[in-house]
Design a protein around this motif. Structure first.
Motif, PDB file in Angstrom:
ATOM      1  N   LEU A   1     -19.501  10.968  12.562  1.00  0.00           N
ATOM      2  CA  LEU A   1     -19.210  11.820  11.417  1.00  0.00           C
ATOM      3  C   LEU A   1     -18.840  11.003  10.184  1.00  0.00           C
ATOM      4  O   LEU A   1     -19.158  11.359   9.075  1.00  0.00           O
ATOM      5  CB  LEU A   1     -18.079  12.795  11.758  1.00  0.00           C
ATOM      6  N   SER A   2     -18.126   9.908  10.392  1.00  0.00           N
ATOM      7  CA  SER A   2     -17.706   9.079   9.276  1.00  0.00           C
ATOM      8  C   SER A   2     -17.844   7.619   9.653  1.00  0.00           C
ATOM      9  O   SER A   2     -17.455   7.217  10.737  1.00  0.00           O
ATOM     10  CB  SER A   2     -16.253   9.392   8.917  1.00  0.00           C
ATOM     11  N   ARG A   3     -18.365   6.822   8.746  1.00  0.00           N
ATOM     12  CA  ARG A   3     -18.537   5.408   9.038  1.00  0.00           C
ATOM     13  C   ARG A   3     -17.410   4.569   8.429  1.00  0.00           C
ATOM     14  O   ARG A   3     -17.420   3.361   8.553  1.00  0.00           O
ATOM     15  CB  ARG A   3     -19.881   4.923   8.500  1.00  0.00           C
ATOM     16  N   THR A   4     -16.442   5.182   7.771  1.00  0.00           N
ATOM     17  CA  THR A   4     -15.376   4.438   7.103  1.00  0.00           C
ATOM     18  C   THR A   4     -14.037   4.529   7.845  1.00  0.00           C
ATOM     19  O   THR A   4     -13.003   4.295   7.265  1.00  0.00           O
ATOM     20  CB  THR A   4     -15.180   4.946   5.670  1.00  0.00           C
ATOM     21  N   VAL A   5     -14.063   4.875   9.118  1.00  0.00           N
ATOM     22  CA  VAL A   5     -12.837   5.021   9.879  1.00  0.00           C
ATOM     23  C   VAL A   5     -12.373   3.627  10.313  1.00  0.00           C
ATOM     24  O   VAL A   5     -13.018   2.953  11.090  1.00  0.00           O
ATOM     25  CB  VAL A   5     -13.066   5.920  11.109  1.00  0.00           C
ATOM     26  N   ARG A   6     -11.235   3.204   9.761  1.00  0.00           N
ATOM     27  CA  ARG A   6     -10.667   1.899  10.073  1.00  0.00           C
ATOM     28  C   ARG A   6      -9.252   1.857   9.521  1.00  0.00           C
ATOM     29  O   ARG A   6      -8.806   2.784   8.867  1.00  0.00           O
ATOM     30  CB  ARG A   6     -11.499   0.766   9.500  1.00  0.00           C
ATOM     31  N   CYS A   7      -8.574   0.753   9.757  1.00  0.00           N
ATOM     32  CA  CYS A   7      -7.222   0.589   9.213  1.00  0.00           C
ATOM     33  C   CYS A   7      -7.289   0.504   7.688  1.00  0.00           C
ATOM     34  O   CYS A   7      -8.227  -0.056   7.133  1.00  0.00           O
ATOM     35  CB  CYS A   7      -6.581  -0.675   9.765  1.00  0.00           C
ATOM     36  N   THR A   8      -6.293   1.043   7.031  1.00  0.00           N
ATOM     37  CA  THR A   8      -6.226   1.009   5.574  1.00  0.00           C
ATOM     38  C   THR A   8      -5.694  -0.332   5.080  1.00  0.00           C
ATOM     39  O   THR A   8      -6.190  -0.880   4.113  1.00  0.00           O
ATOM     40  CB  THR A   8      -5.306   2.141   5.069  1.00  0.00           C
ATOM     41  N   CYS A   9      -4.675  -0.849   5.753  1.00  0.00           N
ATOM     42  CA  CYS A   9      -4.028  -2.086   5.320  1.00  0.00           C
ATOM     43  C   CYS A   9      -4.776  -3.313   5.840  1.00  0.00           C
ATOM     44  O   CYS A   9      -4.949  -3.478   7.038  1.00  0.00           O
ATOM     45  CB  CYS A   9      -2.588  -2.126   5.811  1.00  0.00           C
ATOM     46  N   ILE A  10      -5.190  -4.143   4.908  1.00  0.00           N
ATOM     47  CA  ILE A  10      -5.835  -5.402   5.269  1.00  0.00           C
ATOM     48  C   ILE A  10      -4.817  -6.532   5.139  1.00  0.00           C
ATOM     49  O   ILE A  10      -4.661  -7.351   6.022  1.00  0.00           O
ATOM     50  CB  ILE A  10      -7.064  -5.663   4.377  1.00  0.00           C
ATOM     51  N   LYS A  11      -4.097  -6.542   4.026  1.00  0.00           N
ATOM     52  CA  LYS A  11      -3.066  -7.550   3.787  1.00  0.00           C
ATOM     53  C   LYS A  11      -1.708  -6.859   3.821  1.00  0.00           C
ATOM     54  O   LYS A  11      -1.494  -5.854   3.145  1.00  0.00           O
ATOM     55  CB  LYS A  11      -3.287  -8.213   2.429  1.00  0.00           C
ATOM     56  N   ILE A  12      -0.779  -7.406   4.611  1.00  0.00           N
ATOM     57  CA  ILE A  12       0.547  -6.803   4.763  1.00  0.00           C
ATOM     58  C   ILE A  12       1.582  -7.683   4.088  1.00  0.00           C
ATOM     59  O   ILE A  12       1.612  -8.892   4.289  1.00  0.00           O
ATOM     60  CB  ILE A  12       0.886  -6.613   6.252  1.00  0.00           C
ATOM     61  N   SER A  13       2.433  -7.047   3.280  1.00  0.00           N
ATOM     62  CA  SER A  13       3.488  -7.758   2.564  1.00  0.00           C
ATOM     63  C   SER A  13       4.751  -7.792   3.414  1.00  0.00           C
ATOM     64  O   SER A  13       5.185  -6.773   3.944  1.00  0.00           O
ATOM     65  CB  SER A  13       3.772  -7.044   1.242  1.00  0.00           C
ATOM     66  N   ASP A  14       5.352  -8.973   3.535  1.00  0.00           N
ATOM     67  CA  ASP A  14       6.620  -9.099   4.259  1.00  0.00           C
ATOM     68  C   ASP A  14       7.822  -8.969   3.332  1.00  0.00           C
ATOM     69  O   ASP A  14       8.960  -8.974   3.781  1.00  0.00           O
ATOM     70  CB  ASP A  14       6.684 -10.453   4.984  1.00  0.00           C
ATOM     71  N   GLY A  15       7.567  -8.857   2.044  1.00  0.00           N
ATOM     72  CA  GLY A  15       8.653  -8.766   1.077  1.00  0.00           C
ATOM     73  C   GLY A  15       9.365  -7.435   1.127  1.00  0.00           C
ATOM     74  O   GLY A  15       8.929  -6.483   1.770  1.00  0.00           O
ATOM     75  N   THR A  16      10.482  -7.369   0.428  1.00  0.00           N
ATOM     76  CA  THR A  16      11.257  -6.136   0.368  1.00  0.00           C
ATOM     77  C   THR A  16      10.791  -5.283  -0.813  1.00  0.00           C
ATOM     78  O   THR A  16      10.140  -5.769  -1.733  1.00  0.00           O
ATOM     79  CB  THR A  16      12.756  -6.439   0.209  1.00  0.00           C
ATOM     80  N   VAL A  17      11.147  -4.016  -0.753  1.00  0.00           N
ATOM     81  CA  VAL A  17      10.817  -3.081  -1.826  1.00  0.00           C
ATOM     82  C   VAL A  17      12.100  -2.383  -2.231  1.00  0.00           C
ATOM     83  O   VAL A  17      12.851  -1.899  -1.375  1.00  0.00           O
ATOM     84  CB  VAL A  17       9.774  -2.041  -1.354  1.00  0.00           C
ATOM     85  N   ASN A  18      12.366  -2.335  -3.519  1.00  0.00           N
ATOM     86  CA  ASN A  18      13.539  -1.660  -4.036  1.00  0.00           C
ATOM     87  C   ASN A  18      13.338  -0.146  -3.914  1.00  0.00           C
ATOM     88  O   ASN A  18      12.312   0.388  -4.335  1.00  0.00           O
ATOM     89  CB  ASN A  18      13.743  -2.066  -5.503  1.00  0.00           C
ATOM     90  N   ARG A  19      14.298   0.550  -3.351  1.00  0.00           N
ATOM     91  CA  ARG A  19      14.169   2.007  -3.154  1.00  0.00           C
ATOM     92  C   ARG A  19      13.958   2.749  -4.467  1.00  0.00           C
ATOM     93  O   ARG A  19      13.241   3.741  -4.516  1.00  0.00           O
ATOM     94  CB  ARG A  19      15.410   2.560  -2.455  1.00  0.00           C
ATOM     95  N   GLN A  20      14.598   2.287  -5.546  1.00  0.00           N
ATOM     96  CA  GLN A  20      14.479   2.966  -6.829  1.00  0.00           C
ATOM     97  C   GLN A  20      13.074   2.801  -7.420  1.00  0.00           C
ATOM     98  O   GLN A  20      12.663   3.583  -8.265  1.00  0.00           O
ATOM     99  CB  GLN A  20      15.523   2.446  -7.818  1.00  0.00           C
ATOM    100  N   SER A  21      12.342   1.788  -6.995  1.00  0.00           N
ATOM    101  CA  SER A  21      11.004   1.561  -7.538  1.00  0.00           C
ATOM    102  C   SER A  21       9.916   2.297  -6.762  1.00  0.00           C
ATOM    103  O   SER A  21       8.758   2.262  -7.139  1.00  0.00           O
ATOM    104  CB  SER A  21      10.684   0.063  -7.572  1.00  0.00           C
ATOM    105  N   LEU A  22      10.297   2.999  -5.688  1.00  0.00           N
ATOM    106  CA  LEU A  22       9.324   3.717  -4.872  1.00  0.00           C
ATOM    107  C   LEU A  22       8.982   5.080  -5.462  1.00  0.00           C
ATOM    108  O   LEU A  22       9.862   5.870  -5.771  1.00  0.00           O
ATOM    109  CB  LEU A  22       9.871   3.937  -3.459  1.00  0.00           C
ATOM    110  N   GLU A  23       7.712   5.336  -5.605  1.00  0.00           N
ATOM    111  CA  GLU A  23       7.256   6.673  -5.974  1.00  0.00           C
ATOM    112  C   GLU A  23       6.964   7.469  -4.708  1.00  0.00           C
ATOM    113  O   GLU A  23       7.314   8.632  -4.590  1.00  0.00           O
ATOM    114  CB  GLU A  23       5.994   6.586  -6.827  1.00  0.00           C
ATOM    115  N   LYS A  24       6.301   6.796  -3.753  1.00  0.00           N
ATOM    116  CA  LYS A  24       5.916   7.474  -2.517  1.00  0.00           C
ATOM    117  C   LYS A  24       5.871   6.449  -1.392  1.00  0.00           C
ATOM    118  O   LYS A  24       5.494   5.298  -1.595  1.00  0.00           O
ATOM    119  CB  LYS A  24       4.540   8.116  -2.711  1.00  0.00           C
ATOM    120  N   LEU A  25       6.247   6.884  -0.199  1.00  0.00           N
ATOM    121  CA  LEU A  25       6.189   6.042   0.986  1.00  0.00           C
ATOM    122  C   LEU A  25       5.444   6.825   2.061  1.00  0.00           C
ATOM    123  O   LEU A  25       5.866   7.919   2.439  1.00  0.00           O
ATOM    124  CB  LEU A  25       7.596   5.678   1.457  1.00  0.00           C
TER     125      LEU A  25
END
Length: 98
Positions: free
Chosen positions: A24-48
């Motif tokens: 049905l779909s040929r694009t089924v795969r993982c979304t993340c190719i590169k994963i960041s190990d850094g931290t993210v500030n909660r106030q800078s998040l729009e969506k998780l």
């Protein structure tokens, strides 16, 4: 049955045979190719977004969208900083609103 009808019928059967096994779909795969190990500030998040492991992607994926520029960043779900971030967000959500 004449030859042209028989030939058209065989061609039709071949067409049907070729379409039955197509996915049905040929694009089924993982979304993340590169994963960041850094931290993210909660106030800078729009969506998780958290995507559990599935038959299409065997690993949990956490994608953070930043407020400032809309950048999407894949976060390491095994990182201690990200686990603490998720714990803090869950704690905030579980508090009753006033």
């Amino acid at each position: 049955m004449n030859k042209s009808t028989a030939l058209a019928f065989c061609f039709f059967l071949l067409l049907l045979r070729g379409t039955q096994g197509s996915p049905l779909s040929r694009t089924v795969r993982c979304t993340c190719i590169k994963i960041s190990d850094g931290t993210v500030n909660r106030q800078s998040l729009e969506k998780l977004e958290i995507f559990p492991a599935s038959q299409y992607c065997p690993k949990v994926e956490i994608i953070a969208t930043l407020k400032k520029n809309g950048e999407k960043r894949c976060l390491n779900p095994e990182s201690k900083a990200i686990k603490n971030l998720l714990k803090a967000i869950r704690k905030d959500r579980s508090k009753p609103s006033s």
